[in-house]
Design a protein around this motif. Sequence first.
Motif, mmCIF file in Angstrom:
data_model
loop_
_atom_site.group_PDB
_atom_site.id
_atom_site.type_symbol
_atom_site.label_atom_id
_atom_site.label_comp_id
_atom_site.label_asym_id
_atom_site.label_seq_id
_atom_site.Cartn_x
_atom_site.Cartn_y
_atom_site.Cartn_z
ATOM 1 N N ARG A 111 0.837 -1.191 0.000
ATOM 2 C CA ARG A 111 0.000 0.000 0.000
ATOM 3 C C ARG A 111 0.876 1.246 0.000
ATOM 4 N N ALA A 112 0.288 2.363 -0.433
ATOM 5 C CA ALA A 112 0.935 3.660 -0.290
ATOM 6 C C ALA A 112 1.024 3.960 1.203
ATOM 7 N N ARG A 113 2.035 4.715 1.614
ATOM 8 C CA ARG A 113 2.233 4.985 3.026
ATOM 9 C C ARG A 113 2.720 6.415 3.252
ATOM 10 N N LYS A 114 2.410 6.941 4.415
ATOM 11 C CA LYS A 114 2.900 8.259 4.824
ATOM 12 C C LYS A 114 4.330 8.115 5.303
ATOM 13 N N ILE A 115 5.133 9.110 4.992
ATOM 14 C CA ILE A 115 6.482 9.199 5.548
ATOM 15 C C ILE A 115 6.697 10.650 5.948
ATOM 16 N N SER A 116 7.687 10.910 6.719
ATOM 17 C CA SER A 116 8.000 12.273 7.130
ATOM 18 C C SER A 116 8.324 13.121 5.913
ATOM 19 N N ALA A 117 7.773 14.314 5.858
ATOM 20 C CA ALA A 117 8.089 15.221 4.752
ATOM 21 C C ALA A 117 9.576 15.560 4.746
ATOM 22 N N ASN A 118 10.214 15.475 5.914
ATOM 23 C CA ASN A 118 11.647 15.752 5.990
ATOM 24 C C ASN A 118 12.473 14.701 5.266
ATOM 25 N N SER A 119 11.934 13.491 5.125
ATOM 26 C CA SER A 119 12.672 12.451 4.421
ATOM 27 C C SER A 119 12.440 12.532 2.912
ATOM 28 N N ALA A 120 11.531 13.416 2.497
ATOM 29 C CA ALA A 120 11.344 13.681 1.062
ATOM 30 C C ALA A 120 12.475 14.600 0.609
ATOM 31 N N SER A 121 12.358 15.141 -0.571
ATOM 32 C CA SER A 121 13.474 15.853 -1.193
ATOM 33 C C SER A 121 13.968 17.082 -0.437
ATOM 34 N N ALA A 122 13.207 17.571 0.529
ATOM 35 C CA ALA A 122 13.656 18.686 1.375
ATOM 36 C C ALA A 122 14.318 19.801 0.578
#
Length: 144
Positions: free
Chosen positions: A3-14
């Motif tokens: 499934r799709a999942r939430k992750i911290s926005a900080n772990s995205a491309s920042a």
Amino acid sequence: MARARKISANSASAHLPCSRCQATGCHWDQVAGKPICPDCQEGLAQGVGEPLVERTEKKPCVVCGRVGSLRFVTVPLEFRAAVEMDLCGDHVRALIGRRLNSRAFQNLRGQLQDLGLKAEQVFLLHEAFYDRHGRALQPAREVD
């Protein structure tokens, strides 16, 4: 099934630069951990520029369940987290090209709803690109 999942926005491309053109300014979507700006995504969808060549992971696609996927991360509008999903090559191409079939669109929309999101909050699934039935309204044009 995966499934799709939430992750911290900080772990995205920042706010990292685009891995292709080095443009800065936003949380770009990531494919296989590499930030890609909307202009470069459009170029990929049209078949211009360098092709996307990445090693797949042994994880199932969140849409079709096929093993062999790329991690796709996006930061939805007005959402404090990023969304991460594993997509097979066909579904990465269809998502970036705004060419998901209705079934795939409905599947992703349902997964996003389970996370408390509307599909419209994800740029590539926005209502400008798909109708309420999941029919593609503005697929990216391929360059001959």
